[in-house]
Scaffold this motif. Structure first.
Motif, PDB file in Angstrom:
ATOM      1  N   SER A  16     -40.960 123.347 139.441  1.00  0.00           N
ATOM      2  CA  SER A  16     -41.718 124.550 139.100  1.00  0.00           C
ATOM      3  C   SER A  16     -42.191 125.299 140.340  1.00  0.00           C
ATOM      4  CB  SER A  16     -42.930 124.190 138.231  1.00  0.00           C
ATOM      5  OG  SER A  16     -43.873 123.432 138.966  1.00  0.00           O
ATOM      6  N   ILE A  27     -44.751 134.965 138.631  1.00  0.00           N
ATOM      7  CA  ILE A  27     -46.148 135.381 138.748  1.00  0.00           C
ATOM      8  C   ILE A  27     -46.245 136.895 138.885  1.00  0.00           C
ATOM      9  CG2 ILE A  27     -48.214 135.240 140.199  1.00  0.00           C
ATOM     10  CD1 ILE A  27     -47.463 132.404 140.886  1.00  0.00           C
ATOM     11  N   ASP A 160     -44.908 126.527 133.940  1.00  0.00           N
ATOM     12  CA  ASP A 160     -44.521 127.947 134.025  1.00  0.00           C
ATOM     13  C   ASP A 160     -45.247 128.784 132.974  1.00  0.00           C
ATOM     14  OD1 ASP A 160     -42.875 127.393 136.106  1.00  0.00           O
ATOM     15  OD2 ASP A 160     -41.007 127.420 134.960  1.00  0.00           O
ATOM     16  N   LYS A 163     -48.678 129.361 134.281  1.00  0.00           N
ATOM     17  CA  LYS A 163     -48.612 130.327 135.373  1.00  0.00           C
ATOM     18  C   LYS A 163     -48.510 131.752 134.823  1.00  0.00           C
ATOM     19  CE  LYS A 163     -45.133 128.557 137.589  1.00  0.00           C
ATOM     20  NZ  LYS A 163     -44.078 128.230 138.560  1.00  0.00           N
ATOM     21  N   SER A 167     -51.649 134.327 135.023  1.00  0.00           N
ATOM     22  CA  SER A 167     -51.325 135.444 135.914  1.00  0.00           C
ATOM     23  C   SER A 167     -51.528 136.777 135.203  1.00  0.00           C
ATOM     24  CB  SER A 167     -49.880 135.334 136.405  1.00  0.00           C
ATOM     25  OG  SER A 167     -49.707 134.195 137.213  1.00  0.00           O
TER      26      SER A 167
END
Length: 206
Positions: A16, A27, A160, A163, A167
């Motif tokens: 990752s 991101i 992910d 993230k 984000s």
């Protein structure tokens, strides 16, 4: 089976962070275009990884296994990953905060982008070749190997997903300087993994 879970979680965690362009594109996309766009990119990456893992496992059936394979994969792969980690420490990140994350997005387009970015990154294939070599040494049964890769994919997709979600939610709080620091953290993690791989291989074969 417990070892397969640990190996899978470790591989998923490293993976990752491994693909630098894809990692920060995820991101960046989540900040600029929202969670759905970022997560679509993540799914594309997972599909690409599954294809690469399949190629590695399928291709290994046509190679006569030798102990020297592990030695070469460990040393060469470790050096390669070490170089990737150094690149992470030196690279920079830029983000456009003026885009509208609520505008309509093309999920298939981002999925395809994630797939192509990942499958065309040499470090990804090298990583799964290295992981496959380690798993072949640690695990004997095919079902354990497949389960290990499943855990790796599940771990990677979970990370992910987090993230992408955070984000998109914290888009105005995530500054380029923060991502540059995160870039360096990813670099350190990869360098540590590469150093461990080289150390382990050296002491096993020399």
């Amino acid at each position: 089976m417990f070892e397969a879970i640990l190996l899978g979680m470790g591989a998923g965690l490293i993976s990752s962070f491994l693909t630098g362009p894809v990692f920060f594109a995820m991101i960046k996309t989540s900040i600029e275009r929202g969670f759905k766009a970022g997560f679509s990119l993540a799914i594309g990456v997972i599909i690409s990884d599954i294809v690469l893992i399949g190629l590695v496992l399928f291709g290994s059936q046509f190679l006569k296994y030798q102990d020297s394979f592990d030695k070469y994969v460990g040393i060469i792969g470790g050096i390669f990953l070490f170089a990737v980690g150094i690149y992470y420490l030196l690279s920079r990140v830029s983000i456009n905060y003026d885009t509208d994350p609520l505008s309509k997005i093309n999920k298939r387009g981002y999925l395809l982008k994630g797939f192509l970015m990942c499958i065309l990154t040499p470090s990804t294939l090298m990583f799964w070749i290295i992981v496959s070599g380690i798993i072949s040494v640690k695990l004997d049964k095919l079902d354990e190997k497949l389960f290990c890769f499943f855990i790796a994919m599940a771990t990677q997709l979970t990370i992910d997903g987090f993230k992408s979600y955070y984000s998109s939610k914290l888009r105005h709080r995530i500054k380029e300087d923060t991502l540059s620091k995160l870039n360096k953290v990813a670099g350190v993690i990869i360098i540590l993994f590469a150093s461990w791989l080289i150390y382990k291989t050296y002491h096993q074969y020399y």
